[in-house]
Design a protein around this motif. Structure first.
Motif, PDB file in Angstrom:
ATOM      1  N   LYS A 101       0.833  -1.199   0.000  1.00 58.77           N
ATOM      2  CA  LYS A 101       0.000   0.000   0.000  1.00 58.77           C
ATOM      3  C   LYS A 101       0.868   1.250   0.000  1.00 58.77           C
ATOM      4  O   LYS A 101       0.621   2.196  -0.759  1.00 58.77           O
ATOM      5  CB  LYS A 101      -0.921   0.003   1.214  1.00 58.77           C
ATOM      6  CG  LYS A 101      -1.832   1.201   1.291  1.00 58.77           C
ATOM      7  CD  LYS A 101      -2.737   1.151   2.506  1.00 58.77           C
ATOM      8  CE  LYS A 101      -3.618   2.378   2.589  1.00 58.77           C
ATOM      9  NZ  LYS A 101      -4.515   2.334   3.762  1.00 58.77           N
ATOM     10  N   LYS A 102       1.908   1.252   0.825  1.00 58.88           N
ATOM     11  CA  LYS A 102       2.814   2.400   0.896  1.00 58.88           C
ATOM     12  C   LYS A 102       3.493   2.634  -0.448  1.00 58.88           C
ATOM     13  O   LYS A 102       3.567   3.771  -0.930  1.00 58.88           O
ATOM     14  CB  LYS A 102       3.860   2.173   1.983  1.00 58.88           C
ATOM     15  CG  LYS A 102       4.813   3.319   2.169  1.00 58.88           C
ATOM     16  CD  LYS A 102       5.812   3.029   3.272  1.00 58.88           C
ATOM     17  CE  LYS A 102       6.795   4.177   3.408  1.00 58.88           C
ATOM     18  NZ  LYS A 102       7.805   3.897   4.436  1.00 58.88           N
ATOM     19  N   SER A 103       3.960   1.558  -1.076  1.00 64.98           N
ATOM     20  CA  SER A 103       4.611   1.669  -2.380  1.00 64.98           C
ATOM     21  C   SER A 103       3.637   2.200  -3.425  1.00 64.98           C
ATOM     22  O   SER A 103       3.983   3.074  -4.227  1.00 64.98           O
ATOM     23  CB  SER A 103       5.147   0.303  -2.802  1.00 64.98           C
ATOM     24  OG  SER A 103       5.678   0.362  -4.099  1.00 64.98           O
ATOM     25  N   PHE A 104       2.422   1.682  -3.411  1.00 65.08           N
ATOM     26  CA  PHE A 104       1.395   2.105  -4.357  1.00 65.08           C
ATOM     27  C   PHE A 104       1.078   3.590  -4.176  1.00 65.08           C
ATOM     28  O   PHE A 104       1.001   4.340  -5.145  1.00 65.08           O
ATOM     29  CB  PHE A 104       0.146   1.247  -4.156  1.00 65.08           C
ATOM     30  CG  PHE A 104      -0.956   1.530  -5.121  1.00 65.08           C
ATOM     31  CD1 PHE A 104      -0.840   1.188  -6.452  1.00 65.08           C
ATOM     32  CD2 PHE A 104      -2.122   2.138  -4.693  1.00 65.08           C
ATOM     33  CE1 PHE A 104      -1.865   1.443  -7.351  1.00 65.08           C
ATOM     34  CE2 PHE A 104      -3.146   2.399  -5.577  1.00 65.08           C
ATOM     35  CZ  PHE A 104      -3.022   2.057  -6.909  1.00 65.08           C
ATOM     36  N   LEU A 105       0.914   4.027  -2.934  1.00 59.37           N
ATOM     37  CA  LEU A 105       0.607   5.430  -2.666  1.00 59.37           C
ATOM     38  C   LEU A 105       1.767   6.339  -3.057  1.00 59.37           C
ATOM     39  O   LEU A 105       1.551   7.449  -3.559  1.00 59.37           O
ATOM     40  CB  LEU A 105       0.240   5.628  -1.195  1.00 59.37           C
ATOM     41  CG  LEU A 105      -1.082   4.983  -0.761  1.00 59.37           C
ATOM     42  CD1 LEU A 105      -1.280   5.114   0.746  1.00 59.37           C
ATOM     43  CD2 LEU A 105      -2.258   5.577  -1.517  1.00 59.37           C
ATOM     44  N   ASN A 106       2.999   5.870  -2.865  1.00 60.02           N
ATOM     45  CA  ASN A 106       4.171   6.646  -3.286  1.00 60.02           C
ATOM     46  C   ASN A 106       4.192   6.815  -4.805  1.00 60.02           C
ATOM     47  O   ASN A 106       4.531   7.884  -5.312  1.00 60.02           O
ATOM     48  CB  ASN A 106       5.463   5.990  -2.810  1.00 60.02           C
ATOM     49  CG  ASN A 106       5.710   6.191  -1.340  1.00 60.02           C
ATOM     50  OD1 ASN A 106       5.159   7.086  -0.720  1.00 60.02           O
ATOM     51  ND2 ASN A 106       6.538   5.327  -0.762  1.00 60.02           N
ATOM     52  N   GLU A 107       3.847   5.764  -5.537  1.00 60.63           N
ATOM     53  CA  GLU A 107       3.803   5.847  -6.996  1.00 60.63           C
ATOM     54  C   GLU A 107       2.721   6.819  -7.456  1.00 60.63           C
ATOM     55  O   GLU A 107       2.925   7.579  -8.407  1.00 60.63           O
ATOM     56  CB  GLU A 107       3.582   4.464  -7.615  1.00 60.63           C
ATOM     57  CG  GLU A 107       4.763   3.542  -7.488  1.00 60.63           C
ATOM     58  CD  GLU A 107       5.998   4.044  -8.226  1.00 60.63           C
ATOM     59  OE1 GLU A 107       5.863   4.582  -9.339  1.00 60.63           O
ATOM     60  OE2 GLU A 107       7.104   3.890  -7.690  1.00 60.63           O
ATOM     61  N   ILE A 108       1.574   6.787  -6.793  1.00 62.09           N
ATOM     62  CA  ILE A 108       0.497   7.726  -7.129  1.00 62.09           C
ATOM     63  C   ILE A 108       0.966   9.157  -6.897  1.00 62.09           C
ATOM     64  O   ILE A 108       0.763  10.033  -7.740  1.00 62.09           O
ATOM     65  CB  ILE A 108      -0.780   7.432  -6.318  1.00 62.09           C
ATOM     66  CG1 ILE A 108      -1.414   6.128  -6.810  1.00 62.09           C
ATOM     67  CG2 ILE A 108      -1.778   8.584  -6.421  1.00 62.09           C
ATOM     68  CD1 ILE A 108      -2.578   5.667  -5.970  1.00 62.09           C
ATOM     69  N   GLN A 109       1.616   9.399  -5.760  1.00 67.45           N
ATOM     70  CA  GLN A 109       2.098  10.740  -5.451  1.00 67.45           C
ATOM     71  C   GLN A 109       3.140  11.183  -6.479  1.00 67.45           C
ATOM     72  O   GLN A 109       3.117  12.321  -6.945  1.00 67.45           O
ATOM     73  CB  GLN A 109       2.691  10.790  -4.051  1.00 67.45           C
ATOM     74  CG  GLN A 109       3.164  12.174  -3.661  1.00 67.45           C
ATOM     75  CD  GLN A 109       3.788  12.212  -2.280  1.00 67.45           C
ATOM     76  OE1 GLN A 109       4.182  11.188  -1.729  1.00 67.45           O
ATOM     77  NE2 GLN A 109       3.882  13.395  -1.717  1.00 67.45           N
ATOM     78  N   ARG A 110       4.016  10.278  -6.861  1.00 65.68           N
ATOM     79  CA  ARG A 110       5.040  10.614  -7.852  1.00 65.68           C
ATOM     80  C   ARG A 110       4.391  10.980  -9.188  1.00 65.68           C
ATOM     81  O   ARG A 110       4.795  11.937  -9.846  1.00 65.68           O
ATOM     82  CB  ARG A 110       5.996   9.439  -8.027  1.00 65.68           C
ATOM     83  CG  ARG A 110       7.103   9.722  -9.004  1.00 65.68           C
ATOM     84  CD  ARG A 110       8.016   8.533  -9.138  1.00 65.68           C
ATOM     85  NE  ARG A 110       8.989   8.793 -10.158  1.00 65.68           N
ATOM     86  CZ  ARG A 110      10.240   8.432 -10.091  1.00 65.68           C
ATOM     87  NH1 ARG A 110      10.672   7.776  -9.049  1.00 65.68           N
ATOM     88  NH2 ARG A 110      11.068   8.693 -11.068  1.00 65.68           N
TER      89      ARG A 110
END
Length: 88
Positions: A33-42
């Motif tokens: 989830k953290k990785s996914f949210l980081n990709e969305i933010q990027r």
């Protein structure tokens, strides 16, 4: 393994083993989830930067008087190369 097979497997485990498995799954889910949210933010930051740069060349933008026009956008980063590194 289907979720049904996994549930059957999980039920066959001892209580302490189920607890360990559940904790591992919870930790893995949180990391995903953290990785996914980081990709969305990027991606959101990337879109914001592209929009800021491209809007200057829009029909009503301040740089159209220079004769330059917005044609296309190249990504700020590429897919992962052979070494797993991102090109910036």
């Amino acid at each position: 393994m289907s979720s049904e097979d996994f549930s059957k497997y999980r039920e066959k485990l001892a209580k302490d083993q189920r607890t360990i498995l559940d904790n591992l799954l919870q930790k893995h889910s949180a990391e995903c989830k953290k990785s996914f949210l980081n990709e969305i933010q990027r991606d959101q930051v990337h879109s914001m930067i592209v929009n800021m740069c491209a809007s200057a060349f829009s029909e009503s933008g301040p740089l159209t008087s220079t004769g330059y026009h917005f044609i296309t956008v190249d990504p700020l980063y590429r897919y992962r190369g052979e070494r797993g590194q991102q090109d910036l």
